[in-house]
Every structure is written in C-alpha cells, then in structure tokens.
Design an enzyme around this catalytic site. Structure first.
Site, mmCIF file in Angstrom:
data_model
loop_
_atom_site.group_PDB
_atom_site.id
_atom_site.type_symbol
_atom_site.label_atom_id
_atom_site.label_comp_id
_atom_site.label_asym_id
_atom_site.label_seq_id
_atom_site.Cartn_x
_atom_site.Cartn_y
_atom_site.Cartn_z
ATOM 1 N N LYS A 25 39.007 8.822 24.680
ATOM 2 C CA LYS A 25 37.831 9.541 25.149
ATOM 3 C C LYS A 25 36.499 8.869 24.766
ATOM 4 O O LYS A 25 35.531 8.919 25.512
ATOM 5 C CB LYS A 25 37.819 10.974 24.594
ATOM 6 N N GLU A 74 31.936 19.462 29.446
ATOM 7 C CA GLU A 74 33.017 20.453 29.535
ATOM 8 C C GLU A 74 34.146 19.929 28.660
ATOM 9 O O GLU A 74 34.298 18.730 28.509
ATOM 10 C CB GLU A 74 33.497 20.600 30.981
ATOM 11 N N SER A 123 47.546 7.204 24.611
ATOM 12 C CA SER A 123 46.149 7.600 24.822
ATOM 13 C C SER A 123 45.486 8.177 23.574
ATOM 14 O O SER A 123 44.273 8.123 23.435
ATOM 15 C CB SER A 123 46.059 8.602 25.971
HETATM 16 C C1 LIG Z 1 42.044 14.170 27.171
HETATM 17 C C2 LIG Z 1 43.280 13.447 26.882
HETATM 18 C C3 LIG Z 1 44.194 13.084 27.901
HETATM 19 C C4 LIG Z 1 44.029 13.491 29.332
HETATM 20 O O1 LIG Z 1 42.900 13.033 29.990
HETATM 21 P P1 LIG Z 1 42.940 11.867 31.066
HETATM 22 O O2 LIG Z 1 41.577 11.901 31.644
HETATM 23 O O3 LIG Z 1 44.008 12.200 32.067
HETATM 24 O O4 LIG Z 1 43.232 10.616 30.335
HETATM 25 C C5 LIG Z 1 45.298 12.332 27.549
HETATM 26 N N1 LIG Z 1 45.540 11.988 26.264
HETATM 27 C C6 LIG Z 1 44.702 12.328 25.266
HETATM 28 C C7 LIG Z 1 45.038 11.913 23.876
HETATM 29 C C8 LIG Z 1 43.552 13.070 25.533
HETATM 30 O O5 LIG Z 1 42.733 13.405 24.525
#
Ligand SMILES: *Cc1c(COP(=O)(O)O)cnc(C)c1O
Length: 406
Positions: A74, A96, A365
């Site tokens: 993020k 948001e 992620s």
């Molecule tokens: C917010 C988040 C996501 C989902 O958001 P995308 O915009 O689809 O990447 C995925 N993994 C983590 C760790 C997140 O914090």
C-alpha cells in the site's frame, strides 16, 4: 469516468497533474528516494526452498512486499500520491479504507509530509479492524466511521467522494487501489508497477529466464497489476489473479467477481467494471476472511485483461487460505497476510501442473501480523481465546483503578 458534474474540476486537475508527472524526472527521483529510504525498497525476491521441496515441482519465489514499511504494498501508492499532493500545493488528504491498511498508509504519509488526513471507514470495518483505527489515530489522522449502507468499504468510498466534492481546492483524494474513476486505476497501477519492474529484474538475475507463472491476490487490483504489468508483454508468462472465494460460490458468501463468473458489467462509484450486483443492479454483500479483498468491484484494467484472456482468474476459499498460510509459516518461517495467502492457495493447487525446470513467482502483498485475531479465529485457537479473555479482564481492572492482585 462516470462522475457527478460537481466532481469534474477535481478529476480534471488530477488528470492534468498525472500527465505532467509522467515525464518529470525530478518527480520520479523523489519517488525513488522515498521508496528506498523510507519504505526500504527494493524488496527481495525470496526463493522458497521449503515450499519448493514440499511440492516437488517448479521453483517457487516470493516477492516480498511484506517488507515495505507498514507491512504491505500500500505504501508504494500512498507515497507516490503524497508527492503528487506536494506538487499540487494541497494541504489535506482524504482516503477510504476497508481493512484499514490503506488508512494506515495514508496516515503515515500525511504525518511524514505534514498533511492533514481524514480517513473514511465503514463502521462495521471500524469494529472488525480496530487495531488499524488505533494506529491511524496515533499517526494523527482523523477517522470518520461511516454509518451508511452496509457500513463497509464501498460506503467509505462514497463518503470520501462526497467530501471531495466540496473540498478539492485544498484536498486530494488519496484512493487506495486501482479502481474508481479515471485516472485512479492508471495512476495507482503506475505507482505499484515498481513491484513487477523489480521482480522481473530479480528473476532474470537469479534464473536467467522469465518465470512460467505469476500469482497475485485480487481485491481492488493494485498489487496484482503492480506485479503483472512488467510481464504483460511476455505472452509466455501466465498471469493468475486469485480472488476471495469466501465460503464458496453462493451469492453473498464470497467476493469473487470474475472467477465464479458472477460479476456483471455495471457503473457505480464513478466507474464501469464488473460488480457483484443483484438483478436490480444493487451491490451485493461480499464476504471474505481477508478484509482487504472484501469488495464488490474490481479494477477495470483487470476486468479488461480478463476479457482479453491475458490474466486468468481463480478463487480460493477461506479454508484453503488458512491452510496455505499455515504451510507457508511452517515451511518458510514467514507470515503472509490473509490477503496474500489467497495467492499462495491459488498457486499451491496448481503446482503439479508445472515441472521441475520451471519457476513461479507469488506476490506476497503483505505480512500477516495484523491478522493475528482473524487467523486465531480461523484456526479456532482455544488458548488464544482464553488469553484474550484474561487480557480483557486485566485491562478493565487497570482502567477502573483496581489493579487487583496482578
Ligand atoms: C489492501 C490489500 C490487498 C488488496 O488490495 P489490492 O488493491 O487488490 O492489492 C491485498 N493484500 C494486502 C496485504 C492488502 O493490504
């Protein structure tokens, strides 16, 4: 861009600024500096020796977005947009948030760059993700619980757009994923493309060739687009997006717009994409163990890539996700976020389809430390439950000045 007239000047200005920065080397220099010195990039591409041995198939690599400051991808986007805010001479950001991860990233960049921050969050999500609310406030952000609708992410997004309609002269809407009206999908995807740019370089250095497959979880779509973009021109690399299969394909029990074939084209929240909706076009409730994937829409860029057959979509259920998470922890000594564990679960199911000389990349992620409550609940951990009850009693006693015998 399907926006009310009142928001037109705000989007027009953002479109212009976005065009301006694309070839502004000073801007990208600042961005690279912030990523390197504040967020800790480049993130490693880690060879998963334990998992590779366990499956006996392709070499498994993990792109470590969990090692960014704040624990997820993020911040790549929040930092990029914060630098844009500086270029626009605005003093306040709004955002948001669903799970609170983007809210925390926004609160962090606001603190770092001296901006005021207001974060809109559905009141249901405030309850579910209170730890992140606590952190946002400590970083100095104002958190506004949204009581409308299902009191989740889509309602928070509506509230942020409403704020922006009357505040855009001083305020930037720092949108957190590659969805929403143009130019947000393109803008966020660009700031996240650093993930794939690095991963491609790293795999070429390590393996001397491109991976056979790349897996990423898909909520709004930003981490998936972030890693996919660098590989899109290479047709031989298969790209797989994994959505939240929740409790299975029954309506209301998941957040899979594409893999379960239930999303239909619609226009909402200022953009056109595949939404989970009822026959009257009202948005359906979604459900997932991973709050960050719990959303009715999906990036229009990904909907397009799916339609063109360039990205294949799968869904992983809550149960598969908790099992995958356990496996990653015991084989690798790493805790993926519940969101990221969807990418692992989707990949694990298909490891027999690849052979030994091949390699795959799984985009991790984020880290799972934030999910301790949900993971314990998902695993029905009785010792943890007892611990929370003891803590809660102790806390109440200390607040009422009665520290007891403890
Ligand atoms: C917010 C988040 C996501 C989902 O958001 P995308 O915009 O689809 O990447 C995925 N993994 C983590 C760790 C997140 O914090």
């Amino acid at each position: 861009m399907f926006i009310p007239e009142i928001l037109f000047p705000a989007f027009h200005e953002l479109k212009e600024k976005f065009a301006e920065i694309q070839n502004d080397t000073a801007f990208w220099q600042d961005y690279q500096d912030s990523l390197a010195n504040f967020s800790g990039r480049p993130t490693p591409l880690t060879y998963a020796a334990g998992l590779t041995k366990y499956f006996g198939g392709p070499k498994i690599y993990m792109k470590r977005e969990d090692l960014n400051h704040s624990g997820a991808h993020k911040l790549n986007n929040a930092l990029g947009q914060a630098l844009l805010v500086k270029r626009m001479n605005k003093t306040r950001v709004i955002a948001e948030t669903g799970a609170g991860q983007h809210g925390v990233a926004t609160a962090i960049v606001a603190a770092k760059f001296g901006l005021k921050a207001t974060v809109y969050m559905g009141s249901e999500d405030v309850e579910r993700q209170y730890a992140n609310v606590f952190w946002m406030k400590r970083f100095g952000a104002e958190v506004v619980p949204v009581e409308a609708g299902s009191r989740t992410l889509k309602d928070a997004m509506n509230a942020a757009l409403r704020d922006w309609a009357s505040s855009f002269e001083t305020t930037h809407y720092l949108l957190g994923t590659a969805s929403g009206p143009h130019p947000f999908p393109a803008l966020v995807a660009l700031f996240q493309s650093i993930i794939g740019t690095e991963a491609k370089e790293q795999i070429l250095r390590l393996e001397g060739k491109l991976p056979n497959r790349v897996y990423a979880c898909v909520g709004g779509g930003s981490n998936a687009l972030g890693i996919f973009q660098a590989f899109i021109p290479h047709e031989e690399v298969e790209l797989v997006g994994v959505e939240a299969g929740g409790e299975g394909p029954m309506a209301g029990k998941h957040a899979s717009r594409i893999a379960y074939g239930q999303g239909r084209t619609g226009i909402a929240q200022g953009y056109k994409t595949l939404f989970l909706q009822d026959k009257d076009g009202q948005m359906l409730e979604t459900s997932s163990i991973a709050a960050g994937l719990d959303y009715t829409g999906v990036s229009p860029l990904l909907a397009n890539l799916s339609e063109r057959g360039r990205v294949r979509f799968e869904a992983a259920t809550n149960e598969e996700v908790v099992n995958a998470l356990q496996l990653v922890m015991t084989k690798e000594g790493i805790v993926p976020a519940l969101e990221s564990a969807h990418a692992f679960a989707g990949a694990f199911r298909e490891m027999q389809q690849c052979s030994e000389g091949e390699s795959v990349i799984i985009n991790m992620s984020g880290r799972g430390d934030k999910d301790i409550f949900n993971i314990a609940e998902g695993l029905r951990d009785e010792e943890w439950k007892a611990f929370i009850q003891r803590k809660s009693t102790q806390y109440q006693q200390s607040c009422s000045g009665d520290s007891g015998k403890a």
